[in-house]
Design an enzyme around this catalytic site. Structure first.
Site, PDB file in Angstrom:
ATOM      1  N   GLU A   1       0.804  -1.220   0.000  1.00 39.89           N
ATOM      2  CA  GLU A   1       0.000   0.000   0.000  1.00 39.89           C
ATOM      3  C   GLU A   1       0.840   1.274   0.000  1.00 39.89           C
ATOM      4  OE1 GLU A   1      -2.630  -0.524   3.334  1.00 39.89           O
ATOM      5  OE2 GLU A   1      -4.150  -1.497   2.086  1.00 39.89           O
TER       6      GLU A   1
ATOM      7  N   GLU B   1       7.160 -21.784   8.725  1.00 40.71           N
ATOM      8  CA  GLU B   1       7.567 -20.839   9.769  1.00 40.71           C
ATOM      9  C   GLU B   1       8.598 -21.420  10.718  1.00 40.71           C
ATOM     10  OE1 GLU B   1       4.749 -20.943  13.590  1.00 40.71           O
ATOM     11  OE2 GLU B   1       3.724 -20.161  11.827  1.00 40.71           O
TER      12      GLU B   1
END
Length: 309
Positions: free
Chosen positions: A90, A121
């Protein structure tokens, strides 16, 4: 068929505990469930406020890195990585920055943005290798891990520190100690989740607040705004051209026609048009003043006023 991990790790974090305020949530009405969730969500901003001094240090590291020609890297897994990816994406349209200025690294890669990638992870070596391939001395690397212990993230931070980058870690686990090589630890006390262990809830909300504040403050410090106006955006379509003209009107108090003409004369560059209108200088001098002052509108205006005086 679901694969059962051969190893299990006990995570000592408040986010894994049962929340005494929501133990009967499955017996509540719809409004009761939503009210309980909302009551927990309202605790998050105060928890974030408590770590603003640490967040300020992270912003200063990021500003230092970007002013020196470096980059900011986000590192996360699961919800943390998805939120980091969103924030980085963004910034490009909001502040007209290069797409590689803020780089998000998500455990498991692009595929893991939409679906879980098994054991991604837990791979600290993968995190270390991914950052070692791209981090330069002077960069800033911000890891996000609700538990404060995600191996992919910690491996990435350790490797980055070894390469001369400053590092920070955002977690929702104040119990976790600061990992070696981490310069600033931002541990937000969001407490037990509405659903035990569901860190996409309060921990995720805290991460979203922190990321938005972190990147926005960094952009402000770099001169990407004038007052509280987004003056670094470029008009690439009719809607955005209308927005830039409104911004110019807000900043100058001039008419739509005057602002539209100035924007056209400045080749669509909002900052140049703004400095031109506020200073009375021609477009060429306005653009030159911005270049000489790193794109800061206020500094450019000051330099033009001094020259005129």
């Amino acid at each position: 068929m679901m694969t059962v991990p051969c190893q299990a790790v006990h995570v000592d974090s408040p986010t894994e505990q049962r929340n005494p305020r929501t133990v009967d949530i499955d017996l509540m009405s719809t409004m009761g469930i939503l009210s309980a969730i909302n009551a927990e969500d309202r605790r998050v901003p105060d928890a974030v406020a408590a770590v603003l001094p640490q967040l300020a240090r992270a912003v200063d590291y990021a500003v230092e890195a970007l002013r020196g020609g470096g980059r900011v890297h986000y590192v996360g897994a699961g919800t943390s990585g998805r939120l980091a990816t969103l924030d980085a994406a963004e910034l490009v349209p909001t502040f007209n920055v290069p797409p590689d200025l803020f780089v998000a690294h998500h455990a498991g890669g692009e595929k893991a943005l939409r679906q879980a990638v098994e054991n991604a992870e837990d791979d600290d070596e993968a995190g270390a290798a991914e950052l070692a391939a791209v981090v330069q001395p002077g960069d800033f690397v911000l890891g996000l891990a609700a538990s404060g212990r995600t191996p992919f993230v910690l491996g990435a931070l350790e490797a980055s520190s070894g390469l001369g980058a400053h590092t920070g870690l955002v977690s929702a686990n104040p119990r976790a100690s600061k990992p070696a090589g981490v310069d600033v630890l931002i541990a937000v006390a969001t407490g037990p989740e509405v659903l035990a262990g569901s860190t996409r809830m309060k921990a995720g909300t805290a991460q979203k607040l922190i990321l938005t504040a972190f990147s926005t403050a960094t952009m402000i410090k770099l001169g990407k705004t004038y007052s509280n106006l987004m003056v670094s955006m470029r008009a690439t379509n009719a809607k955005l051209r209308g927005r830039t003209i409104r911004i110019l009107q807000e900043a100058t108090g001039l008419t739509m026609a005057d602002c539209s003409d100035a924007l056209t004369e400045a080749g669509g560059d909002l900052k140049t048009a703004l400095v031109h209108l506020l200073s009375g200088s021609d477009v060429e001098h306005a653009a030159a003043a911005l270049t000489a002052n790193g794109g800061h509108v206020r500094k450019a205006l000051d330099s033009l006023h001094l020259r005129a005086g």
